[in-house]
Every structure is written in structure tokens, then in C-alpha cells.
Design a protein around this motif. Structure first.
Motif, PDB file in Angstrom:
ATOM      1  N   LEU A 342       0.836  -1.199   0.000  1.00 27.97           N
ATOM      2  CA  LEU A 342       0.000   0.000   0.000  1.00 27.97           C
ATOM      3  C   LEU A 342       0.868   1.246   0.000  1.00 27.97           C
ATOM      4  CD1 LEU A 342      -2.608  -1.067   2.733  1.00 27.97           C
ATOM      5  CD2 LEU A 342      -2.901  -1.143   0.255  1.00 27.97           C
ATOM      6  N   SER A 343       0.399   2.271  -0.665  1.00 31.23           N
ATOM      7  CA  SER A 343       1.094   3.564  -0.653  1.00 31.23           C
ATOM      8  C   SER A 343       0.282   4.562   0.164  1.00 31.23           C
ATOM      9  CB  SER A 343       1.295   4.082  -2.079  1.00 31.23           C
ATOM     10  OG  SER A 343       0.037   4.267  -2.724  1.00 31.23           O
ATOM     11  N   LEU A 344       0.966   5.492   0.801  1.00 35.27           N
ATOM     12  CA  LEU A 344       0.332   6.488   1.669  1.00 35.27           C
ATOM     13  C   LEU A 344       0.514   7.871   1.074  1.00 35.27           C
ATOM     14  CD1 LEU A 344      -1.062   7.146   4.393  1.00 35.27           C
ATOM     15  CD2 LEU A 344       1.232   7.409   5.365  1.00 35.27           C
ATOM     16  N   GLN A 345      -0.575   8.587   0.930  1.00 40.05           N
ATOM     17  CA  GLN A 345      -0.542   9.971   0.445  1.00 40.05           C
ATOM     18  C   GLN A 345      -1.024  10.881   1.571  1.00 40.05           C
ATOM     19  OE1 GLN A 345      -2.826  10.340  -3.165  1.00 40.05           O
ATOM     20  NE2 GLN A 345      -1.465   9.004  -4.347  1.00 40.05           N
ATOM     21  N   VAL A 346      -0.167  11.804   1.985  1.00 39.19           N
ATOM     22  CA  VAL A 346      -0.488  12.715   3.084  1.00 39.19           C
ATOM     23  C   VAL A 346      -0.539  14.135   2.548  1.00 39.19           C
ATOM     24  CG1 VAL A 346       0.188  13.555   5.349  1.00 39.19           C
ATOM     25  CG2 VAL A 346       0.641  11.184   4.729  1.00 39.19           C
ATOM     26  N   SER A 347      -1.641  14.833   2.824  1.00 37.15           N
ATOM     27  CA  SER A 347      -1.811  16.234   2.414  1.00 37.15           C
ATOM     28  C   SER A 347      -2.115  17.052   3.657  1.00 37.15           C
ATOM     29  CB  SER A 347      -2.958  16.351   1.397  1.00 37.15           C
ATOM     30  OG  SER A 347      -3.191  17.710   1.066  1.00 37.15           O
ATOM     31  N   LEU A 348      -1.222  17.948   4.026  1.00 34.12           N
ATOM     32  CA  LEU A 348      -1.346  18.722   5.253  1.00 34.12           C
ATOM     33  C   LEU A 348      -1.687  20.172   4.948  1.00 34.12           C
ATOM     34  CD1 LEU A 348       1.754  17.250   7.123  1.00 34.12           C
ATOM     35  CD2 LEU A 348      -0.635  16.510   7.257  1.00 34.12           C
ATOM     36  N   ALA A 349      -2.583  20.737   5.745  1.00 36.84           N
ATOM     37  CA  ALA A 349      -3.029  22.118   5.511  1.00 36.84           C
ATOM     38  C   ALA A 349      -1.896  23.104   5.754  1.00 36.84           C
ATOM     39  CB  ALA A 349      -4.219  22.439   6.414  1.00 36.84           C
ATOM     40  N   GLU A 350      -1.072  22.852   6.759  1.00 33.50           N
ATOM     41  CA  GLU A 350       0.044  23.738   7.099  1.00 33.50           C
ATOM     42  C   GLU A 350       1.261  22.892   7.478  1.00 33.50           C
ATOM     43  OE1 GLU A 350      -2.250  27.605   8.971  1.00 33.50           O
ATOM     44  OE2 GLU A 350      -1.824  25.904  10.303  1.00 33.50           O
ATOM     45  N   LYS A 351       2.421  23.519   7.472  1.00 35.20           N
ATOM     46  CA  LYS A 351       3.624  22.791   7.870  1.00 35.20           C
ATOM     47  C   LYS A 351       3.534  22.357   9.321  1.00 35.20           C
ATOM     48  CE  LYS A 351       6.824  24.907   4.576  1.00 35.20           C
ATOM     49  NZ  LYS A 351       8.079  25.686   4.419  1.00 35.20           N
TER      50      LYS A 351
END
Length: 472
Positions: A342-351
Motif C-alpha cells: 500500500l502507498s500512503l498519500q499525506v496532504s497537510l493544511a500547514e507545515k
């Protein structure tokens, strides 16, 4: 004797209130109508006095004074009222046929009547029983100024007036009694209609208390009783769902307890009787250890759920970076993800996104949601983790997989204790259906929410909120 029936109490309350209201209304109407009727009689006598005065004036002008006695007799027969004529000196000079002839040549004993008429006023008086007339009278004096005459006295018997009033009272009383009887019937019907739903709910409650959670009540209206019936049915449905969940839990936990215990018993027995050679015992002891750890996790989950349900969750809130917590849990789950490629994609609103919460409990929330995503994702799939700002002081964290998804029916109960969707049972061998329930309890303890969006065959997305830390 103490009255227990609500319908009887309601009926007696209606009847008592209605009786008091009718008595007050009857007394008020009696006084008002008596006054109105007496005033009407007095006005009628005054009007007749005016007509007689006009007739006397006309008779003196035409010289037909002899016809006065006849006209007075006609008036007496028509109105039931006697007539007296008084001269300037206050002496009665003429009476209608029905009046006492002994009054001729006398001055009336009622000085206020005589003086009032001689002064040109219209006066009235109700005499008592011991009067010169021999019976109580209503006397109305009307002034005239014709010849030597000074006034006319119209006399009507009070007992006759009261007799007419009594007839009207009798008719009014009959009408009130009819209204009372109709109101009684309406009260009976209304009391029954209001109490029948409650009686039905009472019977249904007893049935439910006996263990039949399928019992429901019929909703008759949309008023408060209808809302109560709807709430009752909703409660019964919740109890039925809870009972179904309990039975499923007993069945599931029986299976999940039996499986590791059977394995442990079998391996230990085999080692004791020598079926398993010494060189292989370490391998099977490792399996026994894993099974005991599985039982320990089960017991821990049940205890933790019990604490959560009894509102004994104690929060140790601090300020921490939610992004860092997501990375830590991603690293912990990396071996499981590698097993399924499985691959993980992380999208964060701020650092850096600082939140105010109990770090350990939120870590368990994230690990649980990501762990479920790993369990139910297809091989070579993708897991998406995203944070987005919501308003001025909230951040939303979402975990999404692209696995089998959750049906609309299962989504209603996915956060209930011990609930496991049928579609996930083959994929989740070790879980007991406590994870998502504990997740919800942890978030509710923080005053936050969690929601699921899912479609069968397209995966599931869990979204929960957290409060941002105050900026220093």
C-alpha cells in the motif's frame, strides 16, 4: 378511594371545571338578564306613559275626555299594567279598571314618586310586599301638564314580571343542562382519545420490559402525544438494536474466545504428551503467546469501552503538532502497509498545525483509523490522510481508503459497540468491533465529532475534528 386511572382523573377534572364554569356563567347571566329585563319593562312603561300623556293632551284639545277610561282599560289589558292619573295637588283622580278604587281621592304614600313627577321628572320605584297596592309593584311616574293633571303612574305587578323571568330561567336552565350533557359526552370521548395512546404505550412498555423489543405503538397525531409515541418507537428501536448488538457480541466473543483457547489448549496438550517434539516447541509456544496477547487485547478493549461508557475518560490536554502525530503513526503502520504493498498519500493544511487535545488518545484515534484503512484496503491500493482548516479554531483530519466500502445500513451502526459489518468479518479476524466505538468516545470526551462517508466498492472516508491551540 384513590383514583388511579388518568382517563377518570381527566374526566373528573373536565366535569368539575365545566360545572364551576356553568354555575358562574348561569349566575352571571341570571343577574345580567334580570337587570336587562327589568330595565326593558321600565322603558316600556315609560314609553306607554308618553303615549298616554300624548293621548290625554289630545283628548283635552278635542274634548273627548270620556274616552280616557276606555283607552286606559285597553292599555291595562295589553300590557298588564295599571294606570293612575294624579292632579296638581298629588291626588289620584282616575284609575284603570284593574286598580284598587280606594286609591281615588288619596295621595300616594310614596313621596319621592309624587314630588319627582310634580317637578317634571320621570321616576321609577319598586315597592315592597306591604304596600298600598296590596302586592309588590314596579311603578313608573311620567309627568304631564294638561289641565289640572300633573302626572301618570304606570304600575305593573312584580310577581307577574318574575313569573315571566322564571319561564325564561327555566328555558335557559334546560339549555345549560343540554349543553352540560353534550360537554360530558365530549369530555368522555376526549379523555379516552387522550389516554388511549398512553395506555397503549404502557402496555407496549410492559411487553418491551418482558424482552420483546419488536413492539411498537401506532402514531395517531402530530401533537405532543404523537411526538411521544414517535419517541417511544425510536426508543424501542434503539433497544432492539442494542439487544441485537448484544446478541451478536455474545456470539462473536464466544467464537473469538473459543478459537484462541482451543489453540492454546491443543498446543499445550500436544507438548505435554510429547506429540510435538522438543525442537518444535518454541515455535508453538510463540503461537500460544500470540493467542494470549490476543485474549489480553480483547479484555483490555472491553474494559476500556466500559470506562468510556461510564464517562470516566480523563483527558490530559496539551498543545502538540497534529502533523507530527500523523507521521509517527504512519511509521508504526509501515510494516502492515508493506505487506499489502500500500502507498500512503499525506496532504497537510500547514507545515505545523498545533492542536489542543490529549495527545495519547488522539494518537490512538489516528492509529485505529489508519489501521482500519490498512485492513480493508485492497492490495496495491492507496491510503489518503488529509488535514484541512475549518473556521477560525478547528482542523479536520480525514483518513480514506479505497477498499470494499460500507453499506448505508451498516453506516448507521458502525460506531456502536461490538458492531462489525458483515462485509468486513472475513477481513477483520482479530477485531471485536470496539475500535470505532472507542474512537467516538475519545472524540466526544474532547467535545469533537467524527463522521463517515462511504460507498460500497469505492472505499470509506472517516473525518474527525480537533480544536486548534491558541496562538501565543
Amino acid at each position: 378511594m384513590r383514583i388511579k386511572s388518568i382517563a377518570t382523573k381527566q374526566f373528573l377534572l373536565y366535569v368539575g371545571t365545566l360545572t364551576v364554569c356553568l354555575m358562574i356563567m348561569g349566575a352571571s347571566l341570571s343577574v345580567a338578564y334580570t337587570r336587562h329585563y327589568m330595565n326593558g319593562v321600565k322603558d316600556e312603561l315609560i314609553e306607554q306613559g308618553r303615549k298616554i300623556s300624548s293621548a290625554i293632551s289630545k283628548a283635552y284639545v278635542t274634548g273627548e275626555v270620556g274616552n280616557l277610561a276606555y283607552e286606559m282599560q285597553v292599555l291595562e289589558d295589553y300590557m298588564g299594567a295599571g294606570v293612575l292619573l294624579m292632579n296638581d295637588e298629588g291626588v289620584i283622580v282616575l284609575t284603570s279598571p284593574g286598580m284598587d278604587k280606594t286609591l281615588l281621592g288619596q295621595v300616594l304614600a310614596y313621596e319621592e314618586l309624587v314630588e319627582g313627577v310634580r317637578e317634571g321628572n320621570i321616576v321609577s320605584l319598586q315597592t315592597g310586599s306591604s304596600t298600598v297596592f296590596g302586592t309588590p309593584m314596579m311603578v313608573v311616574g311620567y309627568p304631564i301638564s294638561t289641565g289640572s293633571l300633573a302626572g301618570i303612574f304606570m304600575c305593573r305587578s312584580l310577581p307577574e314580571i318574575e313569573l315571566s323571568l322564571h319561564e325564561m330561567y327555566r328555558s335557559g336552565l334546560v339549555s345549560l343542562l343540554l349543553a352540560f350533557m353534550v360537554s360530558i359526552l365530549v369530555s368522555i370521548v376526549t379523555s379516552r382519545r387522550m389516554t388511549e395512546p398512553m395506555m397503549e404505550m404502557n402496555k407496549a412498555a410492559k411487553v418491551i420490559a418482558g424482552g420483546n423489543f419488536e413492539q411498537r405503538v401506532e402514531i395517531y397525531s402530530e401533537d405532543e402525544l404523537g411526538q411521544l409515541a414517535e419517541s417511544f418507537n425510536h426508543m424501542a428501536e434503539s433497544l432492539q438494536n442494542t439487544e441485537t448488538t448484544r446478541r451478536n457480541f455474545i456470539a462473536n466473543i464466544s467464537h473469538d474466545l473459543r478459537s484462541p483457547l482451543t489453540s492454546i489448549q491443543g498446543f499445550l496438550t500436544a507438548m505435554l504428551d510429547g506429540t510435538i517434539p522438543p525442537e518444535r516447541q518454541e515455535h508453538y509456544l510463540q503461537i500460544v503467546l500470540e493467542e494470549t496477547q490476543r485474549l489480553s487485547r480483547l479484555a483490555e478493549g472491553v474494559v476500556e469501552m466500559s470506562r468510556a461508557q461510564s464517562a470516566k475518560i480523563i483527558l490530559e490536554e496539551t498543545d502538540f503538532d497534529i502533523n507530527e502525530l500523523i507521521r509517527e503513526n504512519s511509521a508504526i503502520l509501515e510494516p502492515q502497509m508493506q505487506e499489502k504493498n500500500l502507498s500512503l498519500q499525506v496532504s497537510l493544511a500547514e507545515k505545523v498545525s498545533m492542536v489542543r487535545a490529549d495527545r495519547d488518545k488522539i494518537s490512538r484515534v489516528i492509529r485505529n483509523l489508519m489501521g482500519n484503512a490498512v485492513k480493508f484496503s485492497n492490495a496495491d491500493g492507496v491510503i489518503e490522510v488529509e488535514t484541512t482548516l475549518s473556521g477560525k479554531n478547528k482542523i479536520l483530519v480525514s483518513v480514506q481508503d479505497h477498499g470494499a466500502g460500507i453499506s448505508e445500513e451498516d453506516q448507521k451502526y458502525i460506531f456502536d459497540r461490538f458492531y462489525k459489518a458483515d462485509a468486513t468479518r472475513n477481513q477483520d479476524k482479530t477485531g471485536m468491533g470496539l475500535g470505532l466505538s472507542i474512537v467516538r468516545e475519545f472524540l466526544q470526551a474532547h467535545g469533537e465529532t467524527i463522521a463517515v462517508k462511504s460507498k460500497e466498492g469505492e472505499g470509506s472516508k472517516f473525518v474527525f475534528s480537533l480544536r486548534l491551540a491558541d496562538k501565543k
